[in-house]
Design a protein around this motif. Sequence first.
Motif, PDB file in Angstrom:
ATOM      1  N   ILE A 215     -24.383   3.682   6.309  1.00  0.00           N
ATOM      2  CA  ILE A 215     -23.148   3.080   6.429  1.00  0.00           C
ATOM      3  C   ILE A 215     -23.350   1.500   6.038  1.00  0.00           C
ATOM      4  N   ILE A 216     -22.484   1.012   5.357  1.00  0.00           N
ATOM      5  CA  ILE A 216     -22.400  -0.661   5.255  1.00  0.00           C
ATOM      6  C   ILE A 216     -21.299  -0.879   5.690  1.00  0.00           C
ATOM      7  N   ILE A 217     -21.109  -1.896   6.603  1.00  0.00           N
ATOM      8  CA  ILE A 217     -19.805  -2.410   7.353  1.00  0.00           C
ATOM      9  C   ILE A 217     -19.630  -3.657   6.914  1.00  0.00           C
ATOM     10  N   ILE A 218     -18.742  -4.269   6.302  1.00  0.00           N
ATOM     11  CA  ILE A 218     -18.418  -5.550   6.009  1.00  0.00           C
ATOM     12  C   ILE A 218     -17.164  -6.002   6.771  1.00  0.00           C
ATOM     13  N   ARG A 219     -17.253  -7.028   7.506  1.00  0.00           N
ATOM     14  CA  ARG A 219     -16.035  -7.454   8.614  1.00  0.00           C
ATOM     15  C   ARG A 219     -15.638  -8.901   7.911  1.00  0.00           C
TER      16      ARG A 219
ATOM     17  N   ASN B  97      -6.130  -7.399  -0.418  1.00  0.00           N
ATOM     18  CA  ASN B  97      -6.771  -7.788  -1.437  1.00  0.00           C
ATOM     19  C   ASN B  97      -8.318  -8.302  -1.192  1.00  0.00           C
ATOM     20  N   ALA B  98      -8.266  -9.163  -0.240  1.00  0.00           N
ATOM     21  CA  ALA B  98      -9.638  -9.514   0.012  1.00  0.00           C
ATOM     22  C   ALA B  98     -10.563  -8.188   0.457  1.00  0.00           C
ATOM     23  N   LYS B  99      -9.967  -7.038   1.031  1.00  0.00           N
ATOM     24  CA  LYS B  99     -10.728  -6.048   1.375  1.00  0.00           C
ATOM     25  C   LYS B  99     -11.081  -5.267   0.148  1.00  0.00           C
ATOM     26  N   ILE B 100     -10.153  -5.131  -1.019  1.00  0.00           N
ATOM     27  CA  ILE B 100     -10.325  -4.554  -2.034  1.00  0.00           C
ATOM     28  C   ILE B 100     -11.696  -5.231  -2.848  1.00  0.00           C
ATOM     29  N   SER B 101     -11.626  -6.549  -2.932  1.00  0.00           N
ATOM     30  CA  SER B 101     -12.738  -7.409  -3.466  1.00  0.00           C
ATOM     31  C   SER B 101     -14.100  -7.474  -2.783  1.00  0.00           C
ATOM     32  N   ALA B 102     -14.226  -7.361  -1.646  1.00  0.00           N
ATOM     33  CA  ALA B 102     -15.459  -7.128  -0.805  1.00  0.00           C
ATOM     34  C   ALA B 102     -15.820  -5.837  -1.153  1.00  0.00           C
TER      35      ALA B 102
ATOM     36  N   ALA C 112     -15.234  -3.803  -3.843  1.00  0.00           N
ATOM     37  CA  ALA C 112     -15.680  -3.868  -5.283  1.00  0.00           C
ATOM     38  C   ALA C 112     -17.108  -4.481  -5.517  1.00  0.00           C
ATOM     39  N   LEU C 113     -17.241  -5.384  -4.895  1.00  0.00           N
ATOM     40  CA  LEU C 113     -18.472  -6.171  -4.906  1.00  0.00           C
ATOM     41  C   LEU C 113     -19.827  -5.379  -4.384  1.00  0.00           C
ATOM     42  N   VAL C 114     -19.502  -4.275  -3.874  1.00  0.00           N
ATOM     43  CA  VAL C 114     -20.651  -3.591  -3.235  1.00  0.00           C
ATOM     44  C   VAL C 114     -20.779  -2.359  -3.559  1.00  0.00           C
ATOM     45  N   GLU C 115     -19.818  -1.662  -3.325  1.00  0.00           N
ATOM     46  CA  GLU C 115     -19.579  -0.182  -3.505  1.00  0.00           C
ATOM     47  C   GLU C 115     -20.208   0.521  -5.039  1.00  0.00           C
ATOM     48  N   PRO C 116     -19.860  -0.057  -6.007  1.00  0.00           N
ATOM     49  CA  PRO C 116     -20.322   0.486  -7.375  1.00  0.00           C
ATOM     50  C   PRO C 116     -21.385   0.495  -7.833  1.00  0.00           C
TER      51      PRO C 116
ATOM     52  N   ASP D  22     -33.040   6.778  -2.403  1.00  0.00           N
ATOM     53  CA  ASP D  22     -33.147   7.718  -1.298  1.00  0.00           C
ATOM     54  C   ASP D  22     -32.084   7.729  -0.336  1.00  0.00           C
ATOM     55  N   VAL D  23     -30.836   6.836  -0.341  1.00  0.00           N
ATOM     56  CA  VAL D  23     -29.802   6.922   0.562  1.00  0.00           C
ATOM     57  C   VAL D  23     -28.741   6.862  -0.213  1.00  0.00           C
ATOM     58  N   THR D  24     -27.713   7.369   0.110  1.00  0.00           N
ATOM     59  CA  THR D  24     -26.280   7.277  -0.402  1.00  0.00           C
ATOM     60  C   THR D  24     -25.620   6.462   0.695  1.00  0.00           C
ATOM     61  N   TYR D  25     -24.863   5.613   0.066  1.00  0.00           N
ATOM     62  CA  TYR D  25     -24.270   4.475   1.272  1.00  0.00           C
ATOM     63  C   TYR D  25     -22.684   4.654   1.102  1.00  0.00           C
ATOM     64  N   ARG D  26     -22.195   4.659   2.432  1.00  0.00           N
ATOM     65  CA  ARG D  26     -20.652   4.490   2.449  1.00  0.00           C
ATOM     66  C   ARG D  26     -20.448   3.403   2.906  1.00  0.00           C
ATOM     67  N   VAL D  27     -19.364   2.687   2.181  1.00  0.00           N
ATOM     68  CA  VAL D  27     -19.056   1.130   2.430  1.00  0.00           C
ATOM     69  C   VAL D  27     -17.528   1.030   3.229  1.00  0.00           C
ATOM     70  N   GLU D  28     -17.692   0.463   4.392  1.00  0.00           N
ATOM     71  CA  GLU D  28     -16.718   0.283   5.157  1.00  0.00           C
ATOM     72  C   GLU D  28     -16.156  -1.184   5.197  1.00  0.00           C
TER      73      GLU D  28
END
Length: 240
Positions: free
Chosen positions: A141-145, A204-209, A211-215, A223-229
């Motif tokens: 899990i990757i959490i971006i606040r 839109n800030a949430k969408i931008s953040a 889009a920077l990481v998840e793809p 070795d790891v499949t991440y879920r970005v929140e």
Amino acid sequence: MIRLENREIEEKKDDTRQEKDSRLKWKPRSWIRLLLILAILVTAGSICWKIRHMSGSDIAGKGKDFLIGREGGVVTVTESVLEKSVKRSEMYTAEYPYNGYAVVYEEDEETVKYYTAYEGTVKAGIDVSKIQVFLDKEAGIIIIRLPQITVAEPWVDPGTMEYIFENEKYNTETVAQEAYKAALADLSERVSADTKLADTAAENAKISAKALVEPWVNQVDEDVTYRVEVLLYGEGNEDE
């Protein structure tokens, strides 16, 4: 008698034609006022989201360049790498256009001096230095606040301002300065009353953040499949 009757009929036709023409030919000021009214109605729903210079694929490309590297080298996924990636983006500030008009009164606040139409903008976004990133490799899990949205002071473009004077005596050398203050005050009031502006900017800030990481993050570490929140200000447990 026939000639007189014919003349009366022709005169009535002329009167009817003139009356119809007078209804069709508005004075220029009437047309301008109509356009102002239409502009006001359109302005109520004219706020739109606009990211300058970047498309969705460009945002994702920024994340790819940082996480994978421009030369294709693999970078280990860490909190520091992720934080640097999301903080270096300029995609969190957006510019929102507004169109409106202001009414300028005499000192009695009742007598209208003139109307001024204007175009303006306001910027809303986040302070990137306050973004927090948390990485749990075991859970994948990757959490971006994201911090709270801030709205900058609005700006009015003086070159777009137009005037309708109730009396030409009000068309003085100081009218531009006076009208600009009135337009800026009107826009500030509109922005303060716009309850959707901060919500739109936050989403839109949430969408931008994301889009920077998840793809690209899952292409770095096989070795790891991440879920970005991505959590907006006030969402989730702040102690996580």
